[in-house]
Design a protein around this motif. Structure first.
Motif, PDB file in Angstrom:
ATOM      1  N   PHE A 138       0.813  -1.215   0.000  1.00  0.00           N
ATOM      2  CA  PHE A 138       0.000   0.000   0.000  1.00  0.00           C
ATOM      3  C   PHE A 138       0.848   1.267   0.000  1.00  0.00           C
ATOM      4  N   GLY A 139       2.163   1.140   0.227  1.00  0.00           N
ATOM      5  CA  GLY A 139       3.073   2.267   0.079  1.00  0.00           C
ATOM      6  C   GLY A 139       2.568   3.561   0.664  1.00  0.00           C
ATOM      7  N   ASN A 140       2.424   4.573  -0.198  1.00  0.00           N
ATOM      8  CA  ASN A 140       1.978   5.893   0.236  1.00  0.00           C
ATOM      9  C   ASN A 140       0.472   6.107   0.063  1.00  0.00           C
ATOM     10  N   GLU A 141      -0.256   5.037  -0.196  1.00  0.00           N
ATOM     11  CA  GLU A 141      -1.703   5.152  -0.356  1.00  0.00           C
ATOM     12  C   GLU A 141      -2.344   5.619   0.947  1.00  0.00           C
ATOM     13  N   THR A 142      -3.408   6.403   0.838  1.00  0.00           N
ATOM     14  CA  THR A 142      -4.134   6.848   2.018  1.00  0.00           C
ATOM     15  C   THR A 142      -5.502   6.179   2.138  1.00  0.00           C
ATOM     16  N   VAL A 143      -5.941   5.531   1.059  1.00  0.00           N
ATOM     17  CA  VAL A 143      -7.194   4.775   1.067  1.00  0.00           C
ATOM     18  C   VAL A 143      -6.925   3.408   0.444  1.00  0.00           C
ATOM     19  N   VAL A 144      -7.350   2.358   1.135  1.00  0.00           N
ATOM     20  CA  VAL A 144      -7.130   0.995   0.663  1.00  0.00           C
ATOM     21  C   VAL A 144      -8.441   0.211   0.778  1.00  0.00           C
ATOM     22  N   VAL A 145      -8.698  -0.634  -0.198  1.00  0.00           N
ATOM     23  CA  VAL A 145      -9.862  -1.517  -0.154  1.00  0.00           C
ATOM     24  C   VAL A 145      -9.374  -2.923   0.199  1.00  0.00           C
ATOM     25  N   VAL A 146      -9.796  -3.413   1.348  1.00  0.00           N
ATOM     26  CA  VAL A 146      -9.440  -4.761   1.778  1.00  0.00           C
ATOM     27  C   VAL A 146     -10.549  -5.700   1.319  1.00  0.00           C
ATOM     28  N   LYS A 147     -10.243  -6.544   0.341  1.00  0.00           N
ATOM     29  CA  LYS A 147     -11.257  -7.406  -0.256  1.00  0.00           C
ATOM     30  C   LYS A 147     -11.422  -8.696   0.541  1.00  0.00           C
ATOM     31  N   THR A 148     -12.687  -9.049   0.757  1.00  0.00           N
ATOM     32  CA  THR A 148     -13.008 -10.262   1.491  1.00  0.00           C
ATOM     33  C   THR A 148     -14.161 -10.986   0.797  1.00  0.00           C
ATOM     34  N   THR A 149     -14.352 -12.237   1.177  1.00  0.00           N
ATOM     35  CA  THR A 149     -15.485 -13.018   0.684  1.00  0.00           C
ATOM     36  C   THR A 149     -16.236 -13.591   1.879  1.00  0.00           C
ATOM     37  N   ILE A 150     -17.526 -13.291   1.961  1.00  0.00           N
ATOM     38  CA  ILE A 150     -18.368 -13.794   3.029  1.00  0.00           C
ATOM     39  C   ILE A 150     -18.944 -15.132   2.591  1.00  0.00           C
ATOM     40  N   LYS A 151     -18.699 -16.183   3.368  1.00  0.00           N
ATOM     41  CA  LYS A 151     -19.187 -17.512   3.030  1.00  0.00           C
ATOM     42  C   LYS A 151     -20.216 -17.961   4.059  1.00  0.00           C
TER      43      LYS A 151
END
Length: 225
Positions: A138-151
């Protein structure tokens, strides 16, 4: 779509630490989400007897365990984007002060509304599992999307993206999630935008305040939407 958002809104509660759990790493968005999710599953399971005895205990769990890891103030600003823009252009000192006070009141009420809303959908938890995509740089990113899967056994998988942002203290907190390509925060903004424009911010505040005070009810009992 509404059913999907209602369900995943409850799963948004996975972003909450248990009081006695190990310290969460707020310097890494991926670790933060994974740690608090694991800890919260344990907290939910541990408190099932209290929840069964008193549904309002769900609000206690949300307020004590979730809010420290949710940037509700930033989320409030996002929802009030158009109003805040107008407030910035107000020249009259008294009118500007009133607008600022309204924004502060909205943030407090929006926080309580989130607590009540999440407590309501929290009743849908039945040991679902969450699988996380591999962490990325994510380096210098200030917004990140953490992807998940709901099972959920017997039901289609649901892909969820938790949006987290880095604040001025370089700590990551959640402020939104994406389901089926649609932002939950954007959906709430669209829902309130018309009311805000037609009825004013005071009416929106009163509306959310009333909803936040409704008792928690299990789904299927006429609970909060």
């Amino acid at each position: 779509m509404d059913k999907v958002f209602s369900f995943v809104a409850g799963l948004f509660l996975l972003l909450a630490p248990q009081a006695q759990a190990a310290e969460v790493d707020l310097s890494d968005p991926y670790k933060m989400v994974r740690q608090v999710a694991d800890q919260t599953f344990k907290r939910i399971e541990h408190d099932q007897s209290k929840i069964a005895a008193d549904k309002e205990h769900l609000k206690v769990i949300v307020e004590e365990e979730l809010l420290p890891y949710v940037d509700y103030k930033y989320a409030s600003y996002r929802v009030l984007a158009s109003y805040i823009q107008k407030a910035r252009n107000i020249e009259d000192p008294e009118e500007k002060k009133q607008a600022i006070d309204n924004i502060k009141r909205f943030m407090d009420v929006f926080k309580d509304y989130l607590v009540a809303t999440y407590a309501g959908v929290f009743t849908q938890y039945t040991n679902q599992t969450v699988e996380f995509d591999p962490a990325k740089e994510f380096g210098n990113e200030t917004v990140v999307v953490v992807k998940t899967t709901i099972k959920d056994p017997g039901k289609p998988d649901i892909d969820i993206g938790f949006k987290v942002r880095k604040d001025n203290s370089n700590q990551w907190r959640a402020y939104d999630m994406i389901a089926e390509g649609i932002s939950l925060l954007d959906a709430k903004q669209s829902e309130l935008h018309g009311i805000l424009r037609q009825e004013g911010i005071e009416h929106v505040i009163d509306l959310l305040e009333k909803k936040s005070k409704l008792p928690v009810q299990f789904r299927g009992e006429g609970g909060n939407e």
